[in-house]
Design a protein around this motif. Structure first.
Motif, PDB file in Angstrom:
ATOM      1  N   THR A  46       0.862  -1.303  -0.220  1.00  0.00           N
ATOM      2  CA  THR A  46      -0.080   0.141  -0.153  1.00  0.00           C
ATOM      3  C   THR A  46       0.855   1.204  -0.022  1.00  0.00           C
ATOM      4  OG1 THR A  46      -1.598  -1.193   1.273  1.00  0.00           O
ATOM      5  CG2 THR A  46      -1.898   1.168   1.317  1.00  0.00           C
TER       6      THR A  46
ATOM      7  N   SER B 216      -4.386   6.922  -2.537  1.00  0.00           N
ATOM      8  CA  SER B 216      -3.551   5.892  -2.064  1.00  0.00           C
ATOM      9  C   SER B 216      -3.839   4.769  -3.179  1.00  0.00           C
ATOM     10  CB  SER B 216      -4.084   5.435  -0.698  1.00  0.00           C
ATOM     11  OG  SER B 216      -3.731   6.178   0.246  1.00  0.00           O
TER      12      SER B 216
ATOM     13  N   ALA C 131      -3.015   0.424  -3.489  1.00  0.00           N
ATOM     14  CA  ALA C 131      -2.625  -0.785  -3.069  1.00  0.00           C
ATOM     15  C   ALA C 131      -2.627  -1.824  -4.240  1.00  0.00           C
ATOM     16  CB  ALA C 131      -3.705  -1.134  -2.105  1.00  0.00           C
TER      17      ALA C 131
END
Length: 367
Positions: free
Chosen positions: A242, A250, A252
């Motif tokens: 991540t 973000s 991941a």
């Protein structure tokens, strides 16, 4: 006249005794109440499957730990538990009720004093011991494998990926965690098996993890080695990373590869990969997206020789600190007909399609 030293001392003692509170006979040991925590929550959903499945169930048989039931307002998970932080000894017990936990324990092996009915409401039950950088934990606890949690509010999407559904959410055994420093840690697990509390053979399994948790990048490499099924060796590796690209964005990524040995046959491989993204649009609003592919060449994990692919888009609104709402659309396809269709056969049994589209609204409140 000045007081003597003795009279001054006696006066001080009498005053201190008068000011001191009387000890309570039923007071708890110091710090015990501050270590004790009660937790719980309710995860409610309404889901619509555009296949209109004849049996009212979405996803593959044995999967669907979120939004399993079509066209129903239902309880995905109602949780209640208590824990004591280890100083140095602690424990945690967490129970669950709802459609999600019914699916969770379906693969438990049947036997004397074990099986889905025995363990159906259990999420976690562990004792723990901490000494320096080492933490020991024994019992039934969340799996070290994968990106997603069994608690919906902890995930970016509401429904879970095929990689999550087809790998362990929990495991039973002994775990040792060594913290090298604030960023690096390692785990070693001695386990009964692959998401089982009861044993289904005479072998045991080992799990490992090496993890890094930095201010922006977090990553883990997980493994599982053990006898499964008819005693064939299962080898599995899982990588998760991540990255906080910015304060509001973000990414991941996950990747799995596995191999199951089989008696009298070639070993059965499977592999999968997924990419997730999340952007915070405003303080209470976020948007998350997920794409994934899962290739099960011999059907040893998913129940059919197939490649599953899926895309999920989730709008999250958090109107209060302990309340989250998730509106989600999801489309899955397979190279085999594995999703329940509306029509039934001449014998009344369900028929199947190679795709499934769902829309759902989930609401989770917790404390």
């Amino acid at each position: 006249m000045l007081a003597s030293p003795l009279s001054s001392l006696l006066s001080s003692l009498l005053l201190s005794q008068a000011a001191a509170p009387e000890p309570s006979a039923d007071s708890e040991p110091p710090g015990l109440l501050s270590r004790l925590k009660v937790e719980g929550g309710v995860d409610v959903y309404y889901a619509r499957n555009f296949n209109r499945p004849s049996d009212g169930a979405s996803f593959l048989p044995g999967t669907g730990t979120t939004a399993k039931r079509d066209n129903e307002v239902s309880i995905n998970l109602a949780s209640l538990g208590v824990s004591l932080a280890p100083e140095p000894v602690g424990f945690k017990v967490l129970l669950g009720f709802g459609t999600g936990i019914e699916v969770l324990h379906q693969a438990e092996p049947e036997g004397a004093a074990t099986g889905p009915e025995v363990w159906r409401h259990l999420q976690q039950a562990t004792v723990s011991y901490v000494t320096g950088p080492l933490t020991l934990e024994a019992g039934v606890y969340p799996s070290h494998i994968g990106l997603e949690s069994f608690q919906s509010q902890l995930n970016w999407n509401y429904t879970r990926s095929w990689m999550g559904e087809l790998s362990p959410y929990y495991q039973s055994g002994l775990k040792g965690t060594w913290a090298f420093n604030d960023a690096w840690s390692a785990q070693l697990h001695l386990l009964n098996g692959w998401q089982t509390i009861g044993e289904n053979n005479r072998g045991k399994a080992l799990g490992t993890q090496v993890a890094y948790a930095g201010p922006r990048l977090s990553a883990a490499f997980n493994t599982f080695v053990g006898e499964e099924g008819d005693g064939g060796l299962r080898l599995f590796a899982d990588a998760v990373a991540t990255w906080k690209v910015t304060r509001t964005f973000s990414l991941a990524a996950t990747a799995d590869v596995g191999r199951q040995a089989r008696s009298g046959q070639d070993a059965a491989p499977w592999y999968a990969a997924g990419l997730n993204a999340r952007v915070q649009l405003a303080e209470p609003v976020a948007l998350a997206a997920r794409v994934e592919a899962y290739r099960d060449l011999d059907g040893v994990i998913s129940g059919a020789s197939q490649t599953l692919a899926g895309g999920t888009l989730t709008l999250e609104v958090k109107p209060a600190e302990h309340l989250v709402l998730k509106l989600e659309a999801r489309h899955d396809t397979s190279t085999a007909d594995v999703f329940t269709a509306r029509a039934t056969g001449v014998d009344g049994a369900p028929t199947f399609k190679d795709s499934e589209t769902l829309a759902m609204l989930g609401a989770v409140a917790w404390f």
